[in-house]
Write a protein that holds these residues in place. Structure first.
Motif, PDB file in Angstrom:
ATOM      1  N   ALA A 414      42.524  35.217  27.001  1.00  0.00           N
ATOM      2  CA  ALA A 414      42.496  36.229  28.066  1.00  0.00           C
ATOM      3  C   ALA A 414      41.462  35.839  29.107  1.00  0.00           C
ATOM      4  O   ALA A 414      40.400  35.301  28.779  1.00  0.00           O
ATOM      5  N   LYS A 415      41.778  36.156  30.367  1.00  0.00           N
ATOM      6  CA  LYS A 415      40.894  35.746  31.459  1.00  0.00           C
ATOM      7  C   LYS A 415      40.759  36.860  32.479  1.00  0.00           C
ATOM      8  O   LYS A 415      41.740  37.555  32.796  1.00  0.00           O
ATOM      9  N   VAL A 416      39.543  37.043  32.977  1.00  0.00           N
ATOM     10  CA  VAL A 416      39.311  37.994  34.067  1.00  0.00           C
ATOM     11  C   VAL A 416      39.858  37.387  35.355  1.00  0.00           C
ATOM     12  O   VAL A 416      39.450  36.290  35.759  1.00  0.00           O
ATOM     13  N   LYS A 417      40.778  38.106  35.996  1.00  0.00           N
ATOM     14  CA  LYS A 417      41.410  37.618  37.222  1.00  0.00           C
ATOM     15  C   LYS A 417      40.768  38.196  38.476  1.00  0.00           C
ATOM     16  O   LYS A 417      40.576  37.494  39.471  1.00  0.00           O
ATOM     17  N   ARG A 418      40.494  39.496  38.458  1.00  0.00           N
ATOM     18  CA  ARG A 418      39.889  40.154  39.616  1.00  0.00           C
ATOM     19  C   ARG A 418      38.849  41.157  39.146  1.00  0.00           C
ATOM     20  O   ARG A 418      39.003  41.780  38.096  1.00  0.00           O
ATOM     21  N   THR A 419      37.823  41.324  39.957  1.00  0.00           N
ATOM     22  CA  THR A 419      36.820  42.357  39.706  1.00  0.00           C
ATOM     23  C   THR A 419      36.510  43.091  40.999  1.00  0.00           C
ATOM     24  O   THR A 419      36.168  42.464  42.012  1.00  0.00           O
ATOM     25  N   PHE A 420      36.679  44.417  40.964  1.00  0.00           N
ATOM     26  CA  PHE A 420      36.322  45.293  42.078  1.00  0.00           C
ATOM     27  C   PHE A 420      35.055  46.055  41.707  1.00  0.00           C
ATOM     28  O   PHE A 420      34.984  46.651  40.629  1.00  0.00           O
ATOM     29  N   VAL A 421      34.057  46.038  42.583  1.00  0.00           N
ATOM     30  CA  VAL A 421      32.835  46.808  42.382  1.00  0.00           C
ATOM     31  C   VAL A 421      32.711  47.799  43.537  1.00  0.00           C
ATOM     32  O   VAL A 421      32.659  47.389  44.692  1.00  0.00           O
ATOM     33  N   ASN A 422      32.716  49.073  43.207  1.00  0.00           N
ATOM     34  CA  ASN A 422      32.699  50.122  44.243  1.00  0.00           C
ATOM     35  C   ASN A 422      33.813  49.915  45.259  1.00  0.00           C
ATOM     36  O   ASN A 422      33.636  50.119  46.459  1.00  0.00           O
ATOM     37  N   PHE A 432      34.396  33.854  44.283  1.00  0.00           N
ATOM     38  CA  PHE A 432      33.766  35.063  44.785  1.00  0.00           C
ATOM     39  C   PHE A 432      34.287  35.331  46.190  1.00  0.00           C
ATOM     40  O   PHE A 432      34.201  34.479  47.077  1.00  0.00           O
ATOM     41  N   ILE A 433      34.835  36.527  46.360  1.00  0.00           N
ATOM     42  CA  ILE A 433      35.522  36.879  47.597  1.00  0.00           C
ATOM     43  C   ILE A 433      34.603  37.589  48.565  1.00  0.00           C
ATOM     44  O   ILE A 433      34.752  37.494  49.785  1.00  0.00           O
ATOM     45  N   SER A 434      33.648  38.330  48.024  1.00  0.00           N
ATOM     46  CA  SER A 434      32.769  39.153  48.854  1.00  0.00           C
ATOM     47  C   SER A 434      31.345  39.056  48.336  1.00  0.00           C
ATOM     48  O   SER A 434      31.110  38.851  47.145  1.00  0.00           O
ATOM     49  N   ASP A 435      30.406  39.213  49.265  1.00  0.00           N
ATOM     50  CA  ASP A 435      28.996  39.240  48.896  1.00  0.00           C
ATOM     51  C   ASP A 435      28.458  40.669  48.913  1.00  0.00           C
ATOM     52  O   ASP A 435      27.259  40.883  48.951  1.00  0.00           O
ATOM     53  N   ALA A 436      29.382  41.653  48.883  1.00  0.00           N
ATOM     54  CA  ALA A 436      28.973  43.060  48.895  1.00  0.00           C
ATOM     55  C   ALA A 436      28.109  43.353  47.678  1.00  0.00           C
ATOM     56  O   ALA A 436      28.436  42.972  46.554  1.00  0.00           O
ATOM     57  N   LYS A 437      27.024  44.051  47.901  1.00  0.00           N
ATOM     58  CA  LYS A 437      26.077  44.318  46.824  1.00  0.00           C
ATOM     59  C   LYS A 437      26.450  45.578  46.051  1.00  0.00           C
ATOM     60  O   LYS A 437      27.065  46.505  46.584  1.00  0.00           O
ATOM     61  N   GLY A 438      26.082  45.590  44.773  1.00  0.00           N
ATOM     62  CA  GLY A 438      26.306  46.755  43.933  1.00  0.00           C
ATOM     63  C   GLY A 438      25.371  47.891  44.309  1.00  0.00           C
ATOM     64  O   GLY A 438      24.516  47.762  45.193  1.00  0.00           O
ATOM     65  N   SER A 439      25.514  48.999  43.592  1.00  0.00           N
ATOM     66  CA  SER A 439      24.737  50.203  43.883  1.00  0.00           C
ATOM     67  C   SER A 439      23.888  50.605  42.685  1.00  0.00           C
ATOM     68  O   SER A 439      24.196  50.271  41.542  1.00  0.00           O
ATOM     69  N   ARG A 440      22.858  51.359  42.967  1.00  0.00           N
ATOM     70  CA  ARG A 440      22.028  51.912  41.909  1.00  0.00           C
ATOM     71  C   ARG A 440      22.827  52.955  41.144  1.00  0.00           C
ATOM     72  O   ARG A 440      23.561  53.768  41.726  1.00  0.00           O
ATOM     73  N   LEU A 441      22.691  52.940  39.826  1.00  0.00           N
ATOM     74  CA  LEU A 441      23.370  53.921  38.983  1.00  0.00           C
ATOM     75  C   LEU A 441      22.575  55.204  38.898  1.00  0.00           C
ATOM     76  O   LEU A 441      21.338  55.184  38.898  1.00  0.00           O
ATOM     77  N   PHE A 442      23.281  56.323  38.780  1.00  0.00           N
ATOM     78  CA  PHE A 442      22.617  57.624  38.646  1.00  0.00           C
ATOM     79  C   PHE A 442      23.195  58.384  37.456  1.00  0.00           C
ATOM     80  O   PHE A 442      24.324  58.143  37.023  1.00  0.00           O
ATOM     81  N   PHE A 443      22.394  59.328  36.942  1.00  0.00           N
ATOM     82  CA  PHE A 443      22.699  59.953  35.663  1.00  0.00           C
ATOM     83  C   PHE A 443      22.509  61.479  35.762  1.00  0.00           C
ATOM     84  O   PHE A 443      21.739  61.969  36.594  1.00  0.00           O
ATOM     85  N   GLU A 444      23.231  62.201  34.916  1.00  0.00           N
ATOM     86  CA  GLU A 444      23.085  63.655  34.869  1.00  0.00           C
ATOM     87  C   GLU A 444      21.732  64.019  34.267  1.00  0.00           C
ATOM     88  O   GLU A 444      21.293  63.408  33.286  1.00  0.00           O
ATOM     89  N   LYS A 445      21.084  65.037  34.831  1.00  0.00           N
ATOM     90  CA  LYS A 445      19.781  65.453  34.326  1.00  0.00           C
ATOM     91  C   LYS A 445      19.991  66.465  33.210  1.00  0.00           C
ATOM     92  O   LYS A 445      20.047  67.670  33.446  1.00  0.00           O
ATOM     93  N   ILE A 446      20.130  65.967  32.004  1.00  0.00           N
ATOM     94  CA  ILE A 446      20.327  66.821  30.833  1.00  0.00           C
ATOM     95  C   ILE A 446      19.393  66.333  29.743  1.00  0.00           C
ATOM     96  O   ILE A 446      19.331  65.152  29.443  1.00  0.00           O
ATOM     97  N   ARG A 447      18.640  67.247  29.161  1.00  0.00           N
ATOM     98  CA  ARG A 447      17.729  66.852  28.091  1.00  0.00           C
ATOM     99  C   ARG A 447      18.507  66.604  26.808  1.00  0.00           C
ATOM    100  O   ARG A 447      19.398  67.351  26.478  1.00  0.00           O
TER     101      ARG A 447
END
Length: 447
Positions: A414-422, A432-447
């Protein structure tokens, strides 16, 4: 921004596999339906291949800053994206160790300029920075951990119950730990050093960093967590006996203790030390075939919640020499998804379970906002995997800065053919098709 339409895709999501089209707009999934018609779109024919949510790897060591001679945010995020990993969480054992909020934010700023994948960074917690670690914002930081920091501190936290009592009683964010008993490891090392007259073979790594060392520490940590009911995550569970200690509940709104397995513990066994030697020296150690099978069974039962890479590159020189000289860890983030699909082709795990353990459950455990699923309104972090595209892992194909991998020479189907980020097509057909940068991840504020 022009919309993107993905057609003829075999979607894998939330336990189901079905054919559908996917419409992307402004970086998010706008629509999922059997047939979508829309004007002014870029069309991508998936050709009946799998379309899965990108892997969220909660344990990588990208070595940036301070150790960039063997890896950095640019090179390793490229390797991640090429391997179908669209988001990662990086460990604090850089130079300097990430032990202050200022150093943590510096890493976020660097990733925003360099990383092709989405990113988060763990805050390091040691015996000396408890107050600082507890001040992190659990909406913008994935968690706090001691992983990798035991090289610079007297002991990992699993061996310091008094400190764990303080930490667990106050932590409002997720605590993720490395769990091995150092006293048992030291005792084993002395025994085998004497028996081999100082010439320890790599095969004894599994005896030195033994099942007993793992189980003893994990039981100790669990007993302390039971008193405080804080959110606790165990990195890289390597033994079948440990896996039986965890609950099989799938209610992540109430589940307080979770655990992961890493790809090398699911792929290799102690029989592989003879051929691979120091290349597969990891901490915790790779153990027996029975442990490997029990970990896979625990994944199916829900006792082990997620799969990670524990990508930990070292230079070729650092992986050469005697048992004592060779550093623990290896690069593998580019190959985690293809290796898992290979396990699926052998009937050991299903494609649906791969998606559950590499995307859905990671998002659930970390309470990640709008990622980890193929859902309308969620970020379009998507990966096309062709299941019948045989290839060999060659040195030429590696994207790791260190230039080697423990799976070189492995035949994969099996081989990865395409990857979309955001929603950005970043990787396609080995380019590599684009040099677009990823984003910071955010999380729900739950204890």
């Amino acid at each position: 921004m022009k919309k993107q339409l993905l057609v003829n895709a075999k979607l894998v999501n939330e336990g189901a596999c079905f054919v559908a089209d996917v419409l992307i707009h402004h970086g998010r999934i706008e629509k999922i339906a059997p047939h979508i018609s829309d004007s002014n779109v870029d069309v991508f024919d998936i050709n009946g291949n799998y379309l899965i949510p990108g892997m969220i790897d909660d344990q990588v060591h990208f070595r940036d800053p301070g150790l960039t001679y063997k890896a950095d945010l640019t090179t390793e995020s490229r390797a991640a994206v090429a391997g179908g990993v669209t988001s990662f969480m990086d460990m604090p054992n850089t130079v300097p160790n990430t032990l202050t909020r200022n150093l943590l934010e510096q890493k976020y700023q660097a990733a925003a300029q360099q990383s092709l994948a989405n990113f988060s960074f763990f805050m390091g917690v040691t015996a000396g920075n408890l107050e600082e670690a507890l001040r992190v914002d659990n909406e913008s930081v994935c968690g706090i951990t001691d992983d990798g920091l035991y090289f610079n501190e007297q002991q990992i936290l699993a061996n310091n119950p008094e400190y764990l009592e303080k930490l667990f009683s106050r932590a409002e964010t997720l605590v993720a730990l490395h769990s091995e008993d150092e006293s048992i490891i030291d005792r084993n090392y002395e025994r085998y050093f004497d028996e081999t007259q100082g010439r320890i073979p790599f095969a004894l790594h599994a005896k030195i960093r033994s099942v007993e060392a793992c189980v003893t520490a994990t039981k100790r940590v669990l007993s302390i967590q039971a008193k405080h009911q804080n959110r606790l995550h165990f990195f890289h569970i390597s033994t079948g006996e440990e896996a039986l200690l965890f609950s099989d509940s799938d209610d992540y709104s109430t589940k307080r203790v979770t655990a992961e397995a890493c790809i090398h513990h699911l792929w290799f066994t102690d029989a592989d030390y003879e051929k691979r030697g120091g290349d597969i020296k990891w901490n915790p150690s790779i153990k027996t075939e029975n442990d490997r099978q029990m970990l896979i069974q625990a994944l199916k039962e829900g006792r082990i919640d997620i799969i990670a890479s524990d990508h930990a590159p070292h230079s070729k020189e650092e992986k050469t020499g005697t048992y004592e000289q060779v550093k623990s860890g290896a690069p593998i983030v580019q190959h985690t998804i293809p290796l898992l699909f290979e396990l699926a082709s052998r009937g050991e795990i299903s494609i649906e379970q791969i998606v559950e353990k590499t995307s859905h459950r990671v998002a659930d455990i970390y309470r990640m906002k709008e990622r980890g699923y193929l859902r309308e309104g969620y970020f379009a972090d998507l990966v096309e995997v062709a299941p019948n595209s045989p290839w060999e892992v060659s040195e030429k194909s590696l994207l790791y800065k260190c230039g080697w991998a423990p799976v070189t020479g492995q035949q994969l189907s099996a081989k990865v053919k395409r990857t979309f980020v955001n929603g950005n097509l970043v990787f396609q057909e080995d380019k590599f098709i684009s040099d677009a940068k990823g984003s910071r991840l955010f999380f729900e504020k739950i204890r």
